[in-house]
Design an enzyme around this catalytic site. Sequence first.
Site, PDB file in Angstrom:
ATOM      1  CG  ASP A 129      47.553  33.933  35.301  1.00  0.00           C
ATOM      2  OD1 ASP A 129      46.705  33.369  36.005  1.00  0.00           O
ATOM      3  OD2 ASP A 129      47.638  33.778  34.070  1.00  0.00           O
TER       4      ASP A 129
ATOM      5  CB  THR B  19      48.056  27.860  35.068  1.00  0.00           C
ATOM      6  OG1 THR B  19      48.034  29.056  35.830  1.00  0.00           O
ATOM      7  CG2 THR B  19      46.950  27.918  34.051  1.00  0.00           C
ATOM      8  CB  THR B  20      50.800  28.178  39.615  1.00  0.00           C
ATOM      9  OG1 THR B  20      50.382  29.414  39.056  1.00  0.00           O
ATOM     10  CG2 THR B  20      52.211  28.313  40.129  1.00  0.00           C
TER      11      THR B  20
ATOM     12  CG  ASP C 135      42.734  33.113  36.789  1.00  0.00           C
ATOM     13  OD1 ASP C 135      42.737  33.105  35.546  1.00  0.00           O
ATOM     14  OD2 ASP C 135      43.756  32.869  37.475  1.00  0.00           O
TER      15      ASP C 135
HETATM   16  N1  LIG Z   1      43.983  31.452  52.307  1.00  0.00           N
HETATM   17  C1  LIG Z   1      44.604  30.426  51.734  1.00  0.00           C
HETATM   18  N2  LIG Z   1      45.346  29.578  52.474  1.00  0.00           N
HETATM   19  C2  LIG Z   1      45.980  28.562  51.907  1.00  0.00           C
HETATM   20  N3  LIG Z   1      45.994  28.271  50.599  1.00  0.00           N
HETATM   21  C3  LIG Z   1      45.269  29.065  49.816  1.00  0.00           C
HETATM   22  C4  LIG Z   1      44.543  30.177  50.319  1.00  0.00           C
HETATM   23  N4  LIG Z   1      43.951  30.778  49.251  1.00  0.00           N
HETATM   24  C5  LIG Z   1      44.292  30.052  48.153  1.00  0.00           C
HETATM   25  N5  LIG Z   1      45.087  29.023  48.477  1.00  0.00           N
HETATM   26  C6  LIG Z   1      45.676  28.008  47.623  1.00  0.00           C
HETATM   27  O1  LIG Z   1      46.528  28.592  46.650  1.00  0.00           O
HETATM   28  C7  LIG Z   1      46.600  27.720  45.513  1.00  0.00           C
HETATM   29  C8  LIG Z   1      46.357  28.485  44.246  1.00  0.00           C
HETATM   30  O2  LIG Z   1      47.342  29.449  44.059  1.00  0.00           O
HETATM   31  P1  LIG Z   1      47.511  30.216  42.679  1.00  0.00           P
HETATM   32  O3  LIG Z   1      48.684  31.112  42.850  1.00  0.00           O
HETATM   33  O4  LIG Z   1      46.213  30.824  42.305  1.00  0.00           O
HETATM   34  O5  LIG Z   1      47.933  29.088  41.694  1.00  0.00           O
HETATM   35  P2  LIG Z   1      47.152  28.361  40.521  1.00  0.00           P
HETATM   36  O6  LIG Z   1      47.708  28.981  39.279  1.00  0.00           O
HETATM   37  O7  LIG Z   1      47.548  26.937  40.654  1.00  0.00           O
HETATM   38  O8  LIG Z   1      45.695  28.610  40.702  1.00  0.00           O
HETATM   39  C9  LIG Z   1      45.528  26.666  45.699  1.00  0.00           C
HETATM   40  O9  LIG Z   1      46.120  25.455  46.091  1.00  0.00           O
HETATM   41  C10 LIG Z   1      44.664  27.250  46.821  1.00  0.00           C
HETATM   42  O10 LIG Z   1      44.020  26.265  47.572  1.00  0.00           O
HETATM   43 MG   LIG Z   2      44.688  30.405  40.986  1.00  0.00          MG
END
Ligand SMILES: Nc1ncnc2c1ncn2[C@@H]1O[C@H](COP(=O)(O)OP(=O)(O)O)[C@@H](O)[C@H]1O
Ligand SMILES: [Mg+2]
Length: 551
Positions: free
Chosen positions: A67, A100-101, A396
Site C-alpha cells: 500500500d 496512492t502509488t 481501500d
Molecule cells: N488485472 C489487472 N491487470 C492490469 N492492471 C491491473 C489489474 N488489476 C489492477 N490493475 C491496475 O493496478 C493499478 C493499481 O495498483 P495498486 O498497487 O493498487 O496501486 P494504487 O496505490 O495506485 O492503487 C491500477 O492502475 C489498476 O488499473
Molecule cells: Mg490500489
Amino acid sequence: MSSNAQSGGVPVLVLREGSNRSRGRDAQHGNITAAKVIAESVRSALGPKGMDKMLVDSFGDVTITSDGRTILDEMDVQHPAAKMLVEVAKAQDNEAGDGTTSAVIIAGELLNKAEELIDKSIHPTIIIDGYKKAAEKALETLEKIAIPVDLKTHEYLKKAAMTSMASKLVAEYKEYLADIAVKAMLEVAEKDGNTYKVDVDDVKVEKKNGESIRDTSLIKGIVLDKEVVQSGMPKRIEKAKIALLDTSLEIEKTEFDAKINIESPDQIGAFLKQEENMLKGMADKIVGAGANVVICQKGIDEMVQHFLARKGIIAIRRAKKSDMEKLAKATGAKIITKLDDIKSSDLGYAALVEERKIGDDKMTFIEGCKHPRAVTILIRGGTQRMTAEAERSIHDALCVIRDIVEEPKVVAGGSAPELEMASVLKKYAETLPGREQLAVKAFAEALEAIAITLSENAGLDPIDILSELRSRHEKGETWAGIEVLEGKVQDMTKVGVFEPITVKKQIIKSATEAASMILKIDDVIAAGKMKAPPMPPGGAPGGGYPEMGDY
Ligand SMILES: Nc1ncnc2c1ncn2[C@@H]1O[C@H](COP(=O)(O)OP(=O)(O)O)[C@@H](O)[C@H]1O
Ligand SMILES: [Mg+2]
C-alpha cells in the site's frame, strides 16, 4: 554570491549560523531528485504483480504491505520536497482512498520530465502552466470516457472492490472480501435526494488473529473488542437497553486527598460504609434508569461491578471513544457525562448484546440495533501481519465502493485510461504554442509511466507494450490496457478490471498539484539547529557559513 551581504567589509548576518540555503537551479534539482527518489521507492509495488515491502520501524516492528500510503508513512522521510510527495499519498488516500502509488509515480514522473524541460531552458512557470492545462484536458477526457454505473446492480461495485484488492497480499480472497465490503457499504448508505451518501467510518472494522481470511465475516451491528467486565454478569441479554457513559464508575482519588482524621475503629467502618454507599448509589442510578447494559468509556469500580452483576446487568469498561460514538449512532443512546442526569430516555436499544469467544479472546456483539445502519467487518487471519494488511485492503475496497456510490462512474484499469488521456493530450499539444506544447507532451508521457511500471512489474517488455498500447489507442481502442496476469494488451472492460473515476481524477489532481508546488520553489532556506551552549567570545570563525554551497 553569499546570501549574507558584505557591507563595507562587515558581514551582515541575515541567517542564523548553520543555516543552509540553496537557490535557483540547485534548489530545483535538489527538490526534484528527492521527489524522484520517493516515487522510485514505491514503483515496484504498483499493480497486481507489484512486490510487497517489508518495513521495519525503529522499534523493530515489521509491516508487510504494498500500500503506497503505508509504505511512505513508515519511511522516515527527511527532505522537505520528499515530504511533499508523502503528502500527495496522504491527500490521495484521504480524498479517494485508493490510487496512492499511482499518484506518487505520476508526480515523480511529472518532475522528471519537467527537469528535462528546465535543462532545455524552459522556465518552470511555463511548465506549470502547461501542466495545468494538460491536467484540465485529462480530467475532461476521463469524464468523457467514463462508464456510467447503475447502482441497482452491484456488479461494478464488486469488480472495482476486487480491482483495489488485486494488488494486495489478500488478492487470493478478493472476491470473498469484495462481497463483504459491498454488502457492508450498501447497508450503511443513505439516500440523499437522487444520490446516495455513505461514510466509510460507518463500517466498523475489527480484526482478531486466528482462523483464516475466509472466516472474515460481516456482522449487522457493532462488535467491541472487549469482554464483559465481571464473570458474574450475564453473557447474553436480549432487548438490551443500553447506557453509554463517559464518566467513571469509581470514586475519584482526589476526593480522598483531603486529610481525614480517624480516631476510632468505628470511624473506619463508617468511612468504608460511606464509600460503599456512594458506589452503590452509582449502580442504583443505572438500575433506576432501567438499563440492562452499561458501556463505560472509563473505569468501573469492583464494588459497582458487583452491584450491577447482582441486578443481572452487563457492563463493559474502557470502551474506545470512537466506538462510543458509533454505539450512540447505532443504538440511539445519548452519551451520558454526568451520572446524576441519567434518564431512561437516554438509553439506546439493541435486540441482542452478547459476549462471544473469538479465537483466544472474548468480544462483545451488539446486534439488531435501533438504527440498522451499523455494521462491523470482523477480519480473521492466520497472523497479525495478515490481518493488518487485510484491514488496509478492506479500507481501500470500502473507499472505492464509496467513491462509486457517490459518483457512479467507472473507468477500466490496467493503464487504459492513462494511455487514453496521453493520446488525447498529444493531439491537444499540437494546438498549442511551442513551449507549452512541450509541457503538455511531457504530461502525456508522465501518464504513460503507469503502463511502463505495470509492465515492468509483470516482467514484460515495457517498450513493446507501450508501442502496442499507443497504436491501439491511436486507432480508437479506448480501453486497451495491460492485463498483467496474462501479460497481454487487452480490452480491459472485457477483463472486468474497473476503478472509480474519482480515484483517477484525484490521481491527476494530486500529482499535478504536488509537481507544480515543487517546481515553484527556487529557494530553499533551512534554518540551522539551535546550539545549546552560547558561543564563546570570538569562538565563531569569522561568522562563516561552512556548510553553504557557493553561489
Ligand atoms: N488485472 C489487472 N491487470 C492490469 N492492471 C491491473 C489489474 N488489476 C489492477 N490493475 C491496475 O493496478 C493499478 C493499481 O495498483 P495498486 O498497487 O493498487 O496501486 P494504487 O496505490 O495506485 O492503487 C491500477 O492502475 C489498476 O488499473
Ligand atoms: Mg490500489
